[in-house]
Design a protein around this motif. Sequence first.
Motif, PDB file in Angstrom:
ATOM      1  N   GLN A  49       0.826  -1.213   0.000  1.00 47.30           N
ATOM      2  CA  GLN A  49       0.000   0.000   0.000  1.00 47.30           C
ATOM      3  C   GLN A  49       0.860   1.263   0.000  1.00 47.30           C
ATOM      4  N   TRP A  50       1.955   1.232   0.731  1.00 42.47           N
ATOM      5  CA  TRP A  50       2.879   2.366   0.709  1.00 42.47           C
ATOM      6  C   TRP A  50       3.445   2.559  -0.689  1.00 42.47           C
ATOM      7  N   ALA A  51       3.869   1.468  -1.317  1.00 48.21           N
ATOM      8  CA  ALA A  51       4.473   1.531  -2.655  1.00 48.21           C
ATOM      9  C   ALA A  51       3.459   1.987  -3.705  1.00 48.21           C
ATOM     10  N   GLU A  52       2.203   1.648  -3.508  1.00 47.86           N
ATOM     11  CA  GLU A  52       1.147   2.052  -4.443  1.00 47.86           C
ATOM     12  C   GLU A  52       0.652   3.471  -4.160  1.00 47.86           C
ATOM     13  N   GLY A  53       1.051   4.040  -3.043  1.00 54.40           N
ATOM     14  CA  GLY A  53       0.610   5.376  -2.683  1.00 54.40           C
ATOM     15  C   GLY A  53      -0.779   5.419  -2.078  1.00 54.40           C
ATOM     16  N   VAL A  54      -1.331   4.243  -1.748  1.00 59.18           N
ATOM     17  CA  VAL A  54      -2.666   4.168  -1.151  1.00 59.18           C
ATOM     18  C   VAL A  54      -2.643   4.720   0.268  1.00 59.18           C
ATOM     19  N   ARG A  55      -1.556   4.465   0.969  1.00 61.58           N
ATOM     20  CA  ARG A  55      -1.381   5.040   2.298  1.00 61.58           C
ATOM     21  C   ARG A  55       0.096   5.354   2.500  1.00 61.58           C
ATOM     22  N   LYS A  56       0.365   6.156   3.503  1.00 70.38           N
ATOM     23  CA  LYS A  56       1.746   6.565   3.783  1.00 70.38           C
ATOM     24  C   LYS A  56       2.193   5.990   5.119  1.00 70.38           C
ATOM     25  N   PRO A  57       3.470   5.631   5.201  1.00 75.72           N
ATOM     26  CA  PRO A  57       3.976   5.192   6.502  1.00 75.72           C
ATOM     27  C   PRO A  57       4.046   6.384   7.460  1.00 75.72           C
ATOM     28  N   PRO A  58       4.041   6.106   8.757  1.00 72.52           N
ATOM     29  CA  PRO A  58       4.213   7.195   9.727  1.00 72.52           C
ATOM     30  C   PRO A  58       5.540   7.928   9.480  1.00 72.52           C
ATOM     31  N   ALA A  59       5.620   9.157   9.946  1.00 70.85           N
ATOM     32  CA  ALA A  59       6.805   9.991   9.699  1.00 70.85           C
ATOM     33  C   ALA A  59       8.100   9.325  10.161  1.00 70.85           C
ATOM     34  N   GLU A  60       8.083   8.721  11.350  1.00 65.90           N
ATOM     35  CA  GLU A  60       9.300   8.080  11.860  1.00 65.90           C
ATOM     36  C   GLU A  60       9.698   6.890  10.983  1.00 65.90           C
ATOM     37  N   ALA A  61       8.729   6.122  10.513  1.00 64.34           N
ATOM     38  CA  ALA A  61       9.022   5.000   9.627  1.00 64.34           C
ATOM     39  C   ALA A  61       9.565   5.512   8.295  1.00 64.34           C
ATOM     40  N   THR A  62       9.015   6.593   7.795  1.00 65.48           N
ATOM     41  CA  THR A  62       9.505   7.176   6.543  1.00 65.48           C
ATOM     42  C   THR A  62      10.968   7.568   6.682  1.00 65.48           C
ATOM     43  N   ARG A  63      11.294   8.164   7.788  1.00 63.28           N
ATOM     44  CA  ARG A  63      12.687   8.566   8.045  1.00 63.28           C
ATOM     45  C   ARG A  63      13.617   7.349   8.036  1.00 63.28           C
ATOM     46  N   ARG A  64      13.200   6.275   8.687  1.00 64.67           N
ATOM     47  CA  ARG A  64      13.998   5.053   8.718  1.00 64.67           C
ATOM     48  C   ARG A  64      14.105   4.418   7.332  1.00 64.67           C
ATOM     49  N   LEU A  65      13.005   4.454   6.571  1.00 62.28           N
ATOM     50  CA  LEU A  65      13.014   3.868   5.226  1.00 62.28           C
ATOM     51  C   LEU A  65      13.921   4.666   4.291  1.00 62.28           C
ATOM     52  N   ARG A  66      13.958   5.972   4.431  1.00 64.04           N
ATOM     53  CA  ARG A  66      14.876   6.777   3.619  1.00 64.04           C
ATOM     54  C   ARG A  66      16.328   6.431   3.947  1.00 64.04           C
ATOM     55  N   LEU A  67      16.612   6.286   5.212  1.00 68.85           N
ATOM     56  CA  LEU A  67      17.953   5.896   5.629  1.00 68.85           C
ATOM     57  C   LEU A  67      18.286   4.490   5.125  1.00 68.85           C
ATOM     58  N   ALA A  68      17.344   3.570   5.249  1.00 68.48           N
ATOM     59  CA  ALA A  68      17.551   2.203   4.762  1.00 68.48           C
ATOM     60  C   ALA A  68      17.822   2.197   3.263  1.00 68.48           C
ATOM     61  N   TYR A  69      17.100   3.042   2.511  1.00 69.52           N
ATOM     62  CA  TYR A  69      17.357   3.095   1.069  1.00 69.52           C
ATOM     63  C   TYR A  69      18.756   3.637   0.789  1.00 69.52           C
ATOM     64  N   GLN A  70      19.164   4.639   1.533  1.00 66.42           N
ATOM     65  CA  GLN A  70      20.503   5.187   1.328  1.00 66.42           C
ATOM     66  C   GLN A  70      21.561   4.094   1.504  1.00 66.42           C
ATOM     67  N   VAL A  71      21.399   3.280   2.530  1.00 69.46           N
ATOM     68  CA  VAL A  71      22.335   2.183   2.791  1.00 69.46           C
ATOM     69  C   VAL A  71      22.215   1.105   1.715  1.00 69.46           C
ATOM     70  N   ALA A  72      20.991   0.681   1.425  1.00 69.95           N
ATOM     71  CA  ALA A  72      20.775  -0.381   0.441  1.00 69.95           C
ATOM     72  C   ALA A  72      21.248   0.037  -0.941  1.00 69.95           C
ATOM     73  N   GLY A  73      20.973   1.284  -1.307  1.00 68.78           N
ATOM     74  CA  GLY A  73      21.408   1.775  -2.612  1.00 68.78           C
ATOM     75  C   GLY A  73      22.918   1.816  -2.737  1.00 68.78           C
ATOM     76  N   LEU A  74      23.583   2.211  -1.663  1.00 67.26           N
ATOM     77  CA  LEU A  74      25.047   2.212  -1.657  1.00 67.26           C
ATOM     78  C   LEU A  74      25.577   0.792  -1.884  1.00 67.26           C
ATOM     79  N   LEU A  75      25.024  -0.166  -1.167  1.00 65.06           N
ATOM     80  CA  LEU A  75      25.464  -1.558  -1.308  1.00 65.06           C
ATOM     81  C   LEU A  75      25.124  -2.118  -2.691  1.00 65.06           C
ATOM     82  N   ALA A  76      23.984  -1.709  -3.235  1.00 66.38           N
ATOM     83  CA  ALA A  76      23.547  -2.214  -4.539  1.00 66.38           C
ATOM     84  C   ALA A  76      24.416  -1.705  -5.682  1.00 66.38           C
ATOM     85  N   GLU A  77      25.233  -0.688  -5.429  1.00 69.67           N
ATOM     86  CA  GLU A  77      26.168  -0.228  -6.455  1.00 69.67           C
ATOM     87  C   GLU A  77      27.185  -1.317  -6.791  1.00 69.67           C
TER      88      GLU A  77
END
Length: 127
Positions: A49-77
């Motif tokens: 649902q988050w990925a489809e834009g039907v609902r949004k994660p809470p602000a704190e979860a969004t912050r953690r997910l942005r950080l997780a993407y930064q880490v995952a994206g770095l590793l995925a290079e």
Amino acid sequence: MSPTTPGLRAYEISIRSDVAELVGQLRELLGAQLVAYLGSVTETRAVRQWAEGVRKPPAEATRRLRLAYQVAGLLAERDQPPVVQAWFQGMNPQLEDSAPARLLREGNPDEVGPRVLAAARAFAAVG
């Protein structure tokens, strides 16, 4: 920083992407279950649902997910998604044998974020 700085592209995506796009990309890298864990939800339906834009994660979860993407994206290079997933879930000697995913979920992002990013950069450098 030059455009070839490791992790710079992942950082830009983590900041500039809307939440739905970010969650969708993170789900591709880590899988829905790990994204659900990082977002502190018990069902992968919420991640969809988050990925489809039907609902949004809470602000704190969004912050953690942005950080997780930064880490995952770095590793995925350098590595494929199964390696990135294993890195997130495995006990990491640079993080006092804690799993990066657990630190990102349970810790204060301001405190654990730099430590997890440093461990990811070290792993990517030797990879």
